[in-house]
Design a protein around this motif. Sequence first.
Motif, short mmCIF file in Angstrom:
data_model
loop_
_atom_site.label_atom_id
_atom_site.label_comp_id
_atom_site.label_asym_id
_atom_site.label_seq_id
_atom_site.Cartn_x
_atom_site.Cartn_y
_atom_site.Cartn_z
N PRO A 1 4.36 -42.09 3.98
CA PRO A 1 4.44 -42.87 2.74
C PRO A 1 4.52 -44.37 2.93
CG PRO A 1 5.94 -41.01 2.68
CD PRO A 1 5.44 -41.10 4.07
N THR A 2 4.85 -44.85 4.14
CA THR A 2 4.92 -46.29 4.35
C THR A 2 3.55 -46.93 4.40
OG1 THR A 2 4.92 -46.04 6.76
CG2 THR A 2 7.06 -46.00 5.66
N VAL A 3 2.51 -46.12 4.54
CA VAL A 3 1.16 -46.64 4.72
C VAL A 3 0.53 -46.95 3.36
CG1 VAL A 3 -1.16 -46.14 5.56
CG2 VAL A 3 0.84 -45.44 6.89
N LYS A 4 0.04 -48.15 3.21
CA LYS A 4 -0.70 -48.50 2.02
C LYS A 4 -2.21 -48.33 2.24
CE LYS A 4 2.68 -51.87 0.33
NZ LYS A 4 2.91 -53.28 -0.07
N ARG A 5 -2.67 -48.58 3.45
CA ARG A 5 -4.09 -48.49 3.77
C ARG A 5 -4.22 -47.94 5.18
NH1 ARG A 5 -7.39 -52.57 1.65
NH2 ARG A 5 -8.00 -53.13 3.75
N LYS A 6 -5.02 -46.88 5.33
CA LYS A 6 -5.23 -46.28 6.63
C LYS A 6 -6.56 -45.56 6.64
CE LYS A 6 -3.26 -42.96 9.90
NZ LYS A 6 -3.38 -43.86 11.06
N SER A 7 -7.33 -45.73 7.68
CA SER A 7 -8.61 -45.06 7.80
C SER A 7 -8.41 -43.55 7.86
CB SER A 7 -9.35 -45.54 9.05
OG SER A 7 -9.65 -46.91 8.98
N GLY A 8 -9.32 -42.84 7.24
CA GLY A 8 -9.25 -41.38 7.27
C GLY A 8 -9.92 -40.76 6.07
N PHE A 9 -9.98 -39.43 6.07
CA PHE A 9 -10.58 -38.69 4.97
C PHE A 9 -9.65 -38.71 3.75
CE2 PHE A 9 -12.83 -36.81 8.58
CZ PHE A 9 -14.13 -36.84 8.11
N LEU A 10 -10.26 -38.84 2.58
CA LEU A 10 -9.53 -38.75 1.34
C LEU A 10 -9.72 -37.36 0.74
CD1 LEU A 10 -10.48 -42.22 -0.18
CD2 LEU A 10 -8.56 -41.65 1.30
N THR A 11 -9.06 -37.11 -0.37
CA THR A 11 -9.12 -35.78 -0.97
C THR A 11 -10.55 -35.46 -1.39
OG1 THR A 11 -6.89 -36.09 -1.83
CG2 THR A 11 -8.20 -34.31 -2.79
N PRO A 12 -11.10 -34.33 -0.97
CA PRO A 12 -12.47 -33.98 -1.37
C PRO A 12 -12.53 -33.60 -2.85
CG PRO A 12 -11.46 -32.19 -0.15
CD PRO A 12 -10.50 -33.33 -0.08
N ARG A 13 -13.74 -33.64 -3.39
CA ARG A 13 -13.97 -33.29 -4.79
C ARG A 13 -15.04 -32.23 -4.86
NH1 ARG A 13 -17.20 -35.40 -9.15
NH2 ARG A 13 -18.13 -36.89 -7.70
N PHE A 14 -14.79 -31.18 -5.62
CA PHE A 14 -15.73 -30.07 -5.74
C PHE A 14 -16.62 -30.29 -6.97
CE2 PHE A 14 -12.01 -28.49 -3.52
CZ PHE A 14 -12.58 -27.88 -2.42
N ILE A 15 -17.87 -29.87 -6.87
CA ILE A 15 -18.86 -30.07 -7.92
C ILE A 15 -19.53 -28.74 -8.21
CG2 ILE A 15 -20.97 -31.29 -8.59
CD1 ILE A 15 -20.18 -33.48 -6.58
N ASN A 16 -19.71 -28.45 -9.50
CA ASN A 16 -20.43 -27.25 -9.89
C ASN A 16 -21.19 -27.54 -11.17
OD1 ASN A 16 -21.41 -24.66 -10.06
ND2 ASN A 16 -19.53 -23.82 -10.93
N SER A 17 -22.51 -27.54 -11.09
CA SER A 17 -23.33 -27.88 -12.24
C SER A 17 -24.67 -27.18 -12.08
CB SER A 17 -23.54 -29.40 -12.33
OG SER A 17 -24.59 -29.73 -13.20
#
Length: 867
Positions: A228-244
């Motif tokens: 939680p101390t990190v404001k900015r850090k390289s790495g993967f963010l939460t993925p988003r699922f798509i269905n259309s």
Amino acid sequence: MRKVADIAKVLGLLALLCAAAPIGGTVPADAQGLPGAAKPSAGKPVAGKPGDKLLVEADELIYDNDKNTVTARGNAELHYGPRTLQADRVRYDRASSRVFAEGNVRLTDQDGAVVTGEKMELTDDFKSGFIDSLRIQQTVVKKGETIRTRFSSPRGERLEGEQTSFDYGTYTACEPCRDHPEKPPLWQVRAAKIIHNNETHTIYFEDSTVEIAGIPVAYLPYFESADPTVKRKSGFLTPRFINSTALGTGLTVPYFFNLAPDYDLTLSPSFLSRQGVLGQGEFRQRLDNGSYNLRVSGIFQTTPSAFLPGPLGAGDRDFRGSIESKGRFYINENWRTGWDLVGVTDKWFLDNYRIRNQSITTDYFREAVSTAYLIGQGDRSYFEMRGYYFKGLSSFDWQKEQPLVLPVIDYDKRINGPGELGGEVRFQANITSLTREATDFQGLPRTGTYLFSPSVNGISYPLYETCTTFNRNTCLVRGLAGTDTRASAQLSWRRTFIDDLGQAITPFAYLRTDAFFVNPSLSGYQNALVPQIASVDDGFTGRVMPAVGIDYRYPFVSDFGPLGVHTLEPIAQVIARPSENRIGHLPNEDAQSLVFDDTSLFQWDKFSGYDRVEGGVRTNLGAQYSVVTASGWYANAMFGESIQIAGVNSFRRGDIANVGLNSGLETAASDFVGRVQVSPNQNISLITRARFDQADFKVNRFETGITARFAPFLPLSLSAFYSYYEAQPLLGFSHRREGITATATYNITPNWFVTGSALVDLTHYLDTRTLYSEALTSYIANPVGNLPTYQNPGRFYLSGMSVGAGYQDECTTVSLNYIVSPIATVTGVSERNQTVLLRVELKTLGEADLRQNVGTATTADGIASAH
């Protein structure tokens, strides 16, 4: 072993302060020779770390020369630099340079993290060691919010104070249950090994399971997360699922690059089963005086046929994309500049691929606005210069009708009146120039002797006119083709005098000047038609409007004690001006929104923009009554009308957009307007405003609503508004408009809530008649395909709504919503998009949204078929 010897020497000196103390004995705390001290203490400089000292406090110190140990017993507290060790008993082994702590052990680190355990075996600087029944609580304040994370493990190890390893540990950001701390938290991650690296501020999980209320819901062999101390850090963010249907099933995997403290890059490729790879990237940079970003999106479609072919969709395009940028810069304390730009390959791209435009807050885009500006603000002055480009994002939009507005310059300056004149002098100026390729016409509804549609299902409907040649009775001009440049300036003065009786008299005067340069283009209309607008001036035209007036108010105030303070205030206003000239011969771009109600009754000029100016001699009359009590009750009522005394009534003669007609001001004596507002307390407010016909008191406009928060008596907050507007056929509204909008949230418990909103169209069946008549008009002009059909949807139509429920606490947010939103489709049939949205946020770990469209829509905007 110099360090050990030094520490032993310090602790030994403390023991020798009492000569009678035998070796291996106990030295009472009150025998330390420190007057007034409740606990003994000692300190020494540590080799290699100047200024750091080991300070020891305890009820008693035990020095054992045979075992070469020193023990602090009873409320032992050891301080080493920024670290503090507390325990019931602490034993220091000089030979091994180890510290053994037992009983309610508590170690506070330099970053405020608290480590607790039953037993700790540490090095003498408290950086490394083993801990039994390990628990760590870390508290961080981010954006004003306090976040606490907790680790626990049967046994853990600290390495050089920079890394902590937990064997078979757990991690959570949830508070333990106060009544039943033995219960598992709402969510936690349980792993075979958890490693918290304080140097890189990263938490690593191996062989981990995510548990909700103690129940495993997801298994992850390995993952890592920033602490939680990190404001900015390289790495993967939460993925988003798509269905259309058009896009297929897909996944967006964003990766954040923390390139430097002042700039970063986020790449978000979306892998779509039906269309291929959608690339998205955003670059952001913060400078000393502002910030900017650049976002690009693009895709080479593998199945373009999923979308309608042109001109109704982008089915004939292989590559589609967009570019967006936003900037904000502060030149100095008074001036700032910036931009907000968007460009797209086609009008359907943002909607089709569900890309949220930075300047639009809804998922279904109908217009993207690009602008650049320069703003200056002084103590009593304001300057703004802007340019606008409008991009229509609906299939109904024709881009040639959208204007390029450049520049729009506004200046406003207020100063004290000179000398004996006193009061306030105000100078306002505006320069606007815009260009469009094609005139924006709107046909008026056909009535009276005009044709009706052929009978469909036994019903016929009035048709709308097709504007091939401009006629004031059949057409409106929403925007004029060509170039329209106007410069306006207004100098005004006003001063309020209050006599001994409390009468407030405010004389005022103003001088308004306008200069127009109009170069209309009478060519370039849909289907190669050439409409004519012979009445519009061509070239340079000027206009001057002087005015003098007086505003009179006489408040009668009575204090009725517990019944509150009552105020009755008659208001009279008279404004003398020459008649407005060139009505209908000048463009009207910025003064088409005219609403006559209680808020505009006493305005000097009731037009909303500079292209129109109110003329003639007019009086505005009214009165308001208010009550304020000591308990917080407030009520206010106002009623009045506006009367044209002499000269030409500016609202009786409509311009090329018919502004003024059907407004309630077109008659010599206007409609009546009124307002009633009641607030029993600061949490509840009810307001009603209405416009009544001057002749028969029929309601022409009515709005009423309530906003309320009933806490703490009832955990409910709601707002509801009902609106009714009578038909304005001369403005293009052939029938009344009526509807209800409401929202409510009920907190079942402090954590659980239900919420809902609804938009009910009470005249939708009339809207569908209008849409049908427009479609039928087009069919008659160009009979291609099948004859349009009509189905009556009934009196009440749920145009949009949402219902949902959720849970929220200090560590978790979960919400499930069912959303129905309207879509204007290319066929002219009103369809609704139905979506189920699940959102889960586990604080410090991330959040995920799962969106699924349900139901069937016949033809969405630009899409061949959608589900």
